[in-house]
Design an enzyme around this catalytic site. Structure first.
Site, PDB file in Angstrom:
ATOM      1  N   GLU A 137       0.807  -1.220   0.000  1.00 30.53           N
ATOM      2  CA  GLU A 137       0.000   0.000   0.000  1.00 30.53           C
ATOM      3  C   GLU A 137       0.838   1.268   0.000  1.00 30.53           C
ATOM      4  OE1 GLU A 137      -0.749  -2.609   1.928  1.00 30.53           O
ATOM      5  OE2 GLU A 137      -2.752  -3.207   1.264  1.00 30.53           O
ATOM      6  N   HIS A 146     -10.296  -5.041  10.112  1.00 25.63           N
ATOM      7  CA  HIS A 146     -10.964  -4.771   8.837  1.00 25.63           C
ATOM      8  C   HIS A 146     -12.235  -3.945   9.014  1.00 25.63           C
ATOM      9  CE1 HIS A 146      -8.256  -7.589   6.909  1.00 25.63           C
ATOM     10  NE2 HIS A 146      -8.834  -7.401   5.745  1.00 25.63           N
TER      11      HIS A 146
END
Lengths: 319, 327
Positions: free
Chosen positions: B60, B129
């Site tokens: 990322e 998450h």
């Protein structure tokens, strides 16, 4: 490298050295604030590589030891010094400082102060070149210690995967801030670390500009021909500490003297004297002339330039 | 005006902008061959090819930095970060490079890059998450933050973000991609700054953004029907900058405010809106403003615990009733 080019580059290297030494003095006088990372000792790296590349045409990005790279790309030393003085006439209008010199018109894409931060930015510039179809290359100069950041590995993987026109120059000065490379890094030969990404690499002496130039020429040609990224490791040494707040307690004065025996400027100078295109007197005269230029033009410009207006504090935050 | 889904609005914005400008590209994990986790880039790989629709490695920070670097020389990248939880890894590049480069270069470089990412609690995704992170992004100088609450905004905000010369973070929500709503048939650019009155009212302002706008609308319905309280719902689609004028205008009319956020307190949209109310219209208030927010816990897996951790429309109703001394 041709002799006349070498003579020109010697002059540029002396200017870079004297510029940096003058920064040291201005820092002691508190004219320059913040952190200051100086380049003396490593000049053959920047100049050797950029002589093989096309300054002002190829994109260059680096870390916080960035003054000399900007100047070699085409920045006016006056504007770089004015930036260090925090003046409105500085290359980043006094908003960046020593670690954030930018000169986009000369394709110097900046100095960045997070170690390893420029790696993916360099790859992105490579991606932009790939999309736009130009013949530029993206050159990223960083130190050895940056290679212990995740960005190094993430970037090498992507640069190889997308076959980006990126030249990664590792100026291995053997210390990451104040920690010797063999105390921070499991594999000290940096060029070996990139082989796991299938990237072409080489390692060479970073003090002798002829050696740097020869290796850089091959690396630049390789990248420009569209074969993908290249990683070149240059073995070098910084004479001063990491920054001005560094007492160099982590290394011996003997080691420093040993490296100064192979000073990158003296190597070029002596070679030109041996070739009888320069005399020692001419060299000393050149040094004097450069010192006068720095004092009478560069420092004068920085001293006399205005500071940014406080009412412009929020200018440049958003477009 | 056609009714389409939230993800379709995002996909349409990509497609139109990529068709218009060859330097608009998109990148992220699984967005190309796989078509995107939320289908937001469906069909683009087939249409524009691998050079412009880039399947990235799971790196990322690396691919965010790559997008930023490309944006320095004229490319307009749209980066999908699969979950906002993974954006923590990219914050170095987003904040240190994208948000600051314009300032620290004295205006020479800008990073016209768009980051889109869903946050929020979906269905038992657990602590790593389910996070909301808008409160982190909205406090960064040089970064715009917008958050669409419906398909029209999802489409129009992305269109404007791509054209913006500033870096923009678009905060989406895992549960909203299949939401349906009307989107103009013609090209539409939603303003990146401001707020929208989604329902007009006179007694209290319910400030929401993204999914919480829907809690507020549901709460307003209940308040009107069961308690005869007229609630105004204001959609804060721009979190950075927040719409000071819009906040002031509504609170000056209703004299009461509740802010609904899925993010946990302390620190967040609620505290910022309350600060703005204090600064702009404190003496207009008939009651102290209240924020509705998640509990300060890592999101639990167990469904009952998960539901207990996050607020909903009932919490908004209860907060309003307290303001009126009815609870």
């Amino acid at each position: 490298m041709k002799l006349e080019d070498k003579k020109r580059v010697l002059r540029e290297m002396v200017l870079a050295r004297r510029f940096e030494e003058r920064c040291y003095q201005a820092y002691i006088e508190r004219k320059i604030g913040g952190f200051l990372h100086l380049y003396p000792g490593q000049e053959a790296c920047c100049f050797g590589v950029m002589e093989a590349a096309r300054p002002g045409h190829d994109y260059v990005i680096t870390g916080y030891r960035d003054h000399v790279h900007a100047i070699k790309c085409g920045s006016d030393p006056k504007e770089v010094m004015a930036e260090l003085y925090g003046k409105e006439t500085g290359s980043s209008k006094g908003r960046g400082g020593s670690m954030h010199i930018f000169d986009v018109k000369h394709r110097f894409m900046g100095g960045y102060a997070l170690v390893g931060g420029p790696f993916p930015l360099a790859a992105g510039i490579g991606k932009g070149i790939q999309l736009k179809g130009g013949d530029e290359i993206s050159i990223c100069f960083l130190g050895d210690a940056a290679n212990n950041q995740g960005t190094f590995h993430e970037t090498l993987n992507m640069a190889a995967l997308y076959k980006l026109p990126c030249l990664f120059i590792c100026e291995n000065n053997q210390y990451g801030i104040g920690t010797a490379i063999d105390r921070s890094t499991a594999v000290v030969d940096q060029f070996k670390r990139v082989s796991s990404y299938g990237i072409e690499s080489a390692q060479c002496d970073g003090q002798d500009i002829d050696v740097v130039y020869e290796h850089a020429r091959k690396a630049v040609d390789y990248v420009r021909s569209g074969k993908g990224p290249f990683f070149l490791e240059l073995m070098t040494y910084r004479y001063r500490g990491h920054s001005m707040s560094d007492s160099r307690a982590y290394r011996s004065r003997e080691e420093e003297e040993l490296w100064k025996q192979r000073d990158p400027i003296f190597i070029v100078r002596d070679r030109l004297i041996d070739a009888k295109v320069l005399t020692m007197d001419e060299y000393h005269a050149m040094e004097k002339e450069i010192d006068a230029y720095i004092e009478n033009e560069v420092i004068k410009f920085a001293e006399e330039s205005p500071e940014p207006d406080v009412k412009d504090l929020e200018k440049y935050v958003f477009a | 005006m056609a009714e389409i889904m939230y993800w379709e609005g995002i996909q349409r914005a990509h497609d139109e902008e990529m068709a218009r400008d060859p330097l608009v590209i998109c990148m992220g994990e699984d967005i190309g061959v796989a078509g995107g986790t939320y289908k937001a880039t469906k069909g683009l790989y087939e249409k524009y090819g691998p050079l412009r629709v880039i399947d990235t490695p799971i790196s990322e920070n690396g691919f965010s930095g790559l997008a930023i670097g490309a944006s320095f020389i004229g490319v307009r990248p749209i980066v999908e970060i699969m979950s906002v939880n993974f954006a923590w890894l990219a914050m170095d590049q987003m904040f240190n490079s994208a948000a600051k480069v314009r300032y620290m270069s004295g205006g020479q470089l800008t990073a016209p890059v768009v980051f889109r990412s869903p946050g929020g609690t979906a269905h038992q995704l657990g602590a790593q998450h389910s996070a909301r992170m808008e409160k982190v992004f909205m406090g960064i100088a040089g970064l715009r933050v917008v958050t669409p609450s419906n398909p029209k905004q999802a489409y129009g905000l992305l269109k404007s973000a791509i054209r913006s010369d500033d870096p923009v973070f678009i905060n989406e929500h895992e549960l909203m991609y299949n939401m349906k709503g009307e989107v103009p048939d013609e090209e539409y650019f939603h303003p990146l700054e401001g707020s929208e009155i989604t329902r007009s009212g006179t007694d209290v302002t319910l400030f929401g953004y993204n999914i919480t706008v829907h809690w507020c609308l549901k709460a307003a319905e209940i308040l009107a029907k069961q308690y005869d309280i007229s609630a105004e719902v204001v959609d804060l689609y721009s979190l950075a900058p927040l719409d000071r004028a819009g906040i002031k205008k509504s609170v000056s009319k209703t004299h009461r405010a509740v802010i609904a956020e899925e993010d946990e307190a302390p620190v967040g949209v609620g505290s910022e809106v309350i600060a703005i109310i204090n600064e702009e219209c404190f003496f207009e208030l008939d009651a102290a403003p209240v924020r509705v927010h998640s509990a300060l816990v890592p999101q639990p897996y167990n469904h009952k615990l998960e539901m207990a951790a996050i607020p909903d429309h009932e919490d908004v109703v209860n907060a309003v009733l307290k303001l009126f001394g009815k609870a």
